[in-house]
Design an enzyme around this catalytic site. Structure first.
Site, PDB file in Angstrom:
ATOM      1  N   ASP A 198      41.208 -55.096   1.925  1.00  0.00           N
ATOM      2  CA  ASP A 198      40.347 -55.453   3.066  1.00  0.00           C
ATOM      3  C   ASP A 198      40.317 -56.969   3.170  1.00  0.00           C
ATOM      4  O   ASP A 198      40.165 -57.665   2.156  1.00  0.00           O
ATOM      5  CB  ASP A 198      38.921 -54.941   2.844  1.00  0.00           C
ATOM      6  CG  ASP A 198      38.826 -53.425   2.956  1.00  0.00           C
ATOM      7  OD1 ASP A 198      39.890 -52.772   3.079  1.00  0.00           O
ATOM      8  OD2 ASP A 198      37.709 -52.898   2.913  1.00  0.00           O
ATOM      9  N   HIS A 214      35.662 -58.005   7.841  1.00  0.00           N
ATOM     10  CA  HIS A 214      36.953 -57.451   8.257  1.00  0.00           C
ATOM     11  C   HIS A 214      37.514 -58.266   9.411  1.00  0.00           C
ATOM     12  O   HIS A 214      36.806 -58.551  10.380  1.00  0.00           O
ATOM     13  CB  HIS A 214      36.786 -56.001   8.702  1.00  0.00           C
ATOM     14  CG  HIS A 214      36.294 -55.096   7.612  1.00  0.00           C
ATOM     15  ND1 HIS A 214      37.128 -54.585   6.645  1.00  0.00           N
ATOM     16  CD2 HIS A 214      35.060 -54.636   7.324  1.00  0.00           C
ATOM     17  CE1 HIS A 214      36.425 -53.832   5.811  1.00  0.00           C
ATOM     18  NE2 HIS A 214      35.153 -53.843   6.202  1.00  0.00           N
ATOM     19  N   GLU A 254      44.755 -53.228   6.773  1.00  0.00           N
ATOM     20  CA  GLU A 254      43.508 -52.585   7.199  1.00  0.00           C
ATOM     21  C   GLU A 254      43.208 -52.835   8.678  1.00  0.00           C
ATOM     22  O   GLU A 254      43.628 -53.837   9.237  1.00  0.00           O
ATOM     23  CB  GLU A 254      42.347 -53.064   6.314  1.00  0.00           C
ATOM     24  CG  GLU A 254      41.923 -54.501   6.585  1.00  0.00           C
ATOM     25  CD  GLU A 254      40.449 -54.598   6.994  1.00  0.00           C
ATOM     26  OE1 GLU A 254      39.969 -53.690   7.703  1.00  0.00           O
ATOM     27  OE2 GLU A 254      39.801 -55.585   6.611  1.00  0.00           O
ATOM     28  N   HIS A 286      24.694 -62.580  10.238  1.00  0.00           N
ATOM     29  CA  HIS A 286      25.704 -61.670   9.690  1.00  0.00           C
ATOM     30  C   HIS A 286      27.062 -61.984  10.313  1.00  0.00           C
ATOM     31  O   HIS A 286      27.149 -62.283  11.495  1.00  0.00           O
ATOM     32  CB  HIS A 286      25.331 -60.220   9.988  1.00  0.00           C
ATOM     33  CG  HIS A 286      26.385 -59.246   9.534  1.00  0.00           C
ATOM     34  ND1 HIS A 286      26.627 -59.018   8.204  1.00  0.00           N
ATOM     35  CD2 HIS A 286      27.269 -58.487  10.211  1.00  0.00           C
ATOM     36  CE1 HIS A 286      27.620 -58.136   8.090  1.00  0.00           C
ATOM     37  NE2 HIS A 286      28.012 -57.801   9.292  1.00  0.00           N
ATOM     38  N   ASP A 302      26.162 -35.076  -1.273  1.00  0.00           N
ATOM     39  CA  ASP A 302      25.802 -36.422  -1.707  1.00  0.00           C
ATOM     40  C   ASP A 302      26.917 -37.426  -1.445  1.00  0.00           C
ATOM     41  O   ASP A 302      26.660 -38.593  -1.151  1.00  0.00           O
ATOM     42  CB  ASP A 302      25.478 -36.411  -3.204  1.00  0.00           C
ATOM     43  CG  ASP A 302      24.301 -35.500  -3.524  1.00  0.00           C
ATOM     44  OD1 ASP A 302      23.347 -35.483  -2.722  1.00  0.00           O
ATOM     45  OD2 ASP A 302      24.344 -34.798  -4.542  1.00  0.00           O
ATOM     46  N   SER A 354      26.403 -56.631  -2.834  1.00  0.00           N
ATOM     47  CA  SER A 354      27.762 -57.037  -3.211  1.00  0.00           C
ATOM     48  C   SER A 354      28.274 -58.234  -2.423  1.00  0.00           C
ATOM     49  O   SER A 354      29.286 -58.822  -2.770  1.00  0.00           O
ATOM     50  CB  SER A 354      28.718 -55.864  -3.011  1.00  0.00           C
ATOM     51  OG  SER A 354      28.744 -55.500  -1.643  1.00  0.00           O
TER      52      SER A 354
END
EC number: 3.1.-.-
Lengths: 556, 556
Positions: A162, A369, A194, A365, A49, A232
């Site tokens: 990030d 990052h 990152e 979109h 999982d 989120s």
């Protein structure tokens, strides 16, 4: 770790992977954990999982742990928190929104009461022994993200979290670019940054770009509008809210995480939704289609999430009709392309207008990052002596090193580490010579760590060719078979069409067992090995398959 | 199908998918099969090696089949041929190169001797009863591709095969654009055209573009050069050969399909390699690195292919050293991204320079399938009355319909069919009202069709949570347990750490069986059902896992 005054930095997760981020900074006897993420298994990890970091090192040094600092609330940074807390009762420091998401998890695992949660913000300053912590705001695809500054006797270590640089963020949370400059102008010993988009040229586009395209799509749309995105990504959700307000649509939330996260965001002041704007599915069904917008989970093609169920017509209360518009406001994460494509096909079959494809094509979109220029800007602001690229697969770390060198980090001062590799700094000199235990822990159902390579290898064999149980009962006194051999197979071949095959298996087993009995060989191991070999060879010759063969011998 | 004079067109594979292409044209009692492809299973089809079309319809009408015409030699057009031939001895018509690849397959399956192979080219004309066949050359990412024209009493049906328009192909095989124009100017009843890139705007770039970039990369490279591409893309292989000649490198072929296909291409005159240029691995190892180029399989990340083994340092005879260049001259097919990324990481770890990414970034790959403008050009040339978009997932077919309507195909005259849907044309009128049997056949090891949904469902359960065999021996006469219960598990949890769990399972089973015996219940089914339920509930409550439970009851 020795009790001397070494500054040590290492990762327990997040290197050579995207996921399960967990970094550790230790100065002498003070340990600081940065993030505690989970990672979703790929299809080779059958039945698993979640994957979380192996925390043996932390468990063995539990009395030295001062804090878990969480940079932001994405799954790959908080997904392991409940499992860490089951083992170690560590105080958690995070911003208000991040804590909100962590608390959702703690509630699920019934761990909230015993956990010490400390809200921080970019003005917070903390002190643990000789180590001082301060913070700076960064932009990312979730609100309330921090970078961390550790001031140690050895010097200053900066962890970026990030980030991207977004000069027109879709909220009032601008990154602390002046504070970063100030930190960098005062000698940074080590930057930990990152690397997710280190392969992509240019500067990440601003989140505001999405808002413009979203509004345009809302203006054009005639029926209902469905927008699927990460719950989120509150700033994107806010832009959907704004587009819905402008076009007089009320808003329905679909999917458990969408409802939960939006509620946290509203309660804590990160998302502003006018009173009465949110509706339930029944109201949505009653209103005229052009009065309704739907925000839903499932942009990664998850088969049980809202979008997949809407696309296959299996969502209670609400349906997609010809003329409705569906916007996929997220790019598929590598590995999810096929599932996402299947959903897009189903949406077209329903007659929907579908806006999909890469963010650069649709404008729906943008990445959270930083691209190469973002990463170079961070490196330029911080001017570190040493550099550790983190949060990326090897090729990303490799490219990030080249970027660092291109803006002045000296060759040989970038450490490309693996999970468990320790960079020790003493008297201003950094070296990587030793390791701490690291690895993966599998979560499978309620079990944490009860499934490992042997179990997975068995699952793989079972999954490919199934299995066959051969049962023989032998009389101890008479030294002969008194029941069986009987054969049961699952996942191998259609049993009904293969009677001859199984008849022959039983005949071969009987023959072999009789021979062994006659030869006075009755050790179980030897008998089982013989049965396995005889049956295995026969089945492979007939079917080119290698099912798992389980001989069961009962002696009466 | 009735013996009347209907013209019928349908697909047995290739619709709502990329793979296992198989189309059928039937006029009265004459059946023509177009292509017979295989499809590679996605990870949900556990253990399956290949998927091929269900050919029930053809088997039931075997005496009517006149020919299998193969448009080109890609796996999704020839992969099912040996399995079709096992059932039906159909004469095969294909071009010289396509036949070469089919023969490789027939040799593997030992079917060559009994198969009738008829070489054709674009000038061939065939006649079967009232149906005449002619052909035209198209450009694609493999040599010797054909489109087909069926002249029937109902009118002309054109099947494009896979195509792009490449005005500067990397060989002397230009498409028959004048012939296409001529066909189209003489009234086409039906166009059947491929849809792979119907979502992509513009015109496909020319294969020659790759040649320029390849040569540039060869000029710059210092160590060895590895190029990974599809072996069947002979034109690209030719361009690698040219770049190697220009830079004085000799050429090593790695990977079984690379060697086999290149040999076919050389023997049949489709690839020109100077005498003595090809070397074996030992020679390659002896030569200076800048004198060596290597062509290898594995561009899709296949874990057993040459590139993956080179990247992990597991290839006998030849290794990648720092400074070597690796060119991935292919785009990952959706679903393969993760495997390809893993290889790229490993290549960087070895210190190689890696040229990778989408073809439009690197210039090392162009698609063989026409983009929107290519598709519109074909539609414009053919001016069909009716149109069936094939060879694509639903969204591609949907877009292809829009393209057809944009260049003049009347609304309502495009048929978006499913596999098995039949378009019947009588007296110039096309209708889709009936279906023929269609579906998938799984190839697993030597078995064709011996694995289906039940077996796959079992494999899925086994793969996720493993299994548990519970064995109990009961005395018929005494009505009590005389041996067991004993428990064997595989793929469930670490047995060694779970002794308590299994002890409790055995206790519960004993209790249940005793209760049933006392209640005089001894039907096996009922006993097994009871054991399954008792054990299942207990294990789920303890582990949240649902292993497959196999009760074995032996009565003595």
């Amino acid at each position: 770790m020795s009790a001397n005054e070494t500054l040590s930095i290492f990762a327990l997760g997040g290197i050579n992977e995207i996921g399960k981020n967990m970094y550790v900074l230790q100065y002498a006897d003070d340990i600081f954990i940065i993030d505690c993420g989970g990672k979703f298994p790929d299809e080779s990890l059958l039945g698993i999982d979640l994957i979380i970091p192996d925390i043996r090192y932390l468990a063995e040094n539990r009395e030295k742990i001062r804090a878990l600092i969480v940079t932001h609330g994405h799954e790959d940074h908080i997904g392991g928190v409940p499992y860490l807390l089951r083992e170690l009762n560590v105080p958690i420091y995070a911003t208000n929104f991040t804590l909100g998401l962590i608390e959702l998890k703690l509630d699920e695992h019934r761990l909230r009461a015993e956990t010490k949660l400390h809200p921080i913000d970019s003005d917070t300053e903390l002190e643990f022994g000789e180590v001082k912590l301060s913070f700076f705001k960064v932009s990312h695809s979730i609100p309330d993200c921090l970078g961390i500054v550790f001031e140690t006797p050895e010097g200053k270590v900066v962890h970026t979290g990030d980030f991207k640089f977004d000069l027109t963020p879709a909220n009032d949370q601008a990154a602390d670019i002046h504070k970063m400059a100030q930190i960098g102008s005062d000698s940074v010993l080590m930057l930990i940054s990152e690397s997710t988009n280190a392969e992509r040229t240019g500067l990440t586009p601003s989140e505001q770009m999405v808002g413009g395209h979203m509004e345009e799509a809302f203006m054009k749309a005639e029926g209902k509008i469905f927008v699927s995105t990460f719950a989120s990504n509150v700033n994107r959700v806010q832009q959907v809210v704004q587009a819905a307000i402008k076009t007089n649509r009320r808003l329905l939330l679909l999917g458990r995480s969408m409802v939960n996260v939006v509620n946290v965001a509203i309660e804590r002041g990160y998302l502003h939704v006018p009173e009465g704007m949110l509706i339930d599915p029944r109201t949505a069904d009653r209103l005229a289609p052009e009065k309704v917008a739907i925000l839903c989970t499932g942009s990664q093609g998850e088969p049980m999430a809202a979008l997949a169920r809407l696309a296959s017509g299996n969502y209670r209360d609400i349906s997609i009709y010809p003329g409705d518009t569906v916007i996929l406001a997220a790019s598929p994460i590598p590995g999810n392309e096929r599932d996402v494509s299947r959903i897009i096909d189903n949406l077209f079959l329903l007659g929907a207008k579908v806006i999909y494809g890469s963010g650069s094509t649709t404008g729906m979109h943008v990445s959270g990052h930083g691209y190469q220029e973002d990463l170079k800007l961070m490196l330029t602001l911080m001017k570190p002596k040493y550099f550790i690229p983190i949060h990326g697969e090897y090729r990303m770390l490799h490219h990030h090193r080249l970027l660092a060198e291109s803006v002045g980090v000296e060759k040989g001062r970038t450490f490309i580490i693996k999970n468990g590799d320790v960079v020790d700094i003493e008297k201003g000199i950094a070296r990587q010579t030793r390791t701490v235990p690291s690895g993966v822990t599998y979560v499978d159902g309620m079990g944490v760590g009860d499934v490992g390579d042997v179990v997975l290898r068995d699952r793989k064999q079972l999954s490919e060719d199934g299995m066959l149980v051969v049962v023989v009962t032998i009389s101890k006194s008479e030294r002969k078979i008194i029941s069986g051999p009987d054969t049961i197979s699952r996942g191998f071949v259609y049993a009904r069409d293969s009677e001859d095959l199984f008849t022959e298996v039983n005949r071969l087993v009987k023959k072999r067992v009789d021979e062994l009995q006659e030869a006075n060989i009755s050790q179980w191991n030897v008998m089982k090995q013989n049965i396995r070999k005889t049956v295995g060879q026969y089945l492979f010759s007939q079917t080119k398959k290698r099912p798992m063969i389980l001989p069961v011998i009962i002696e009466i």
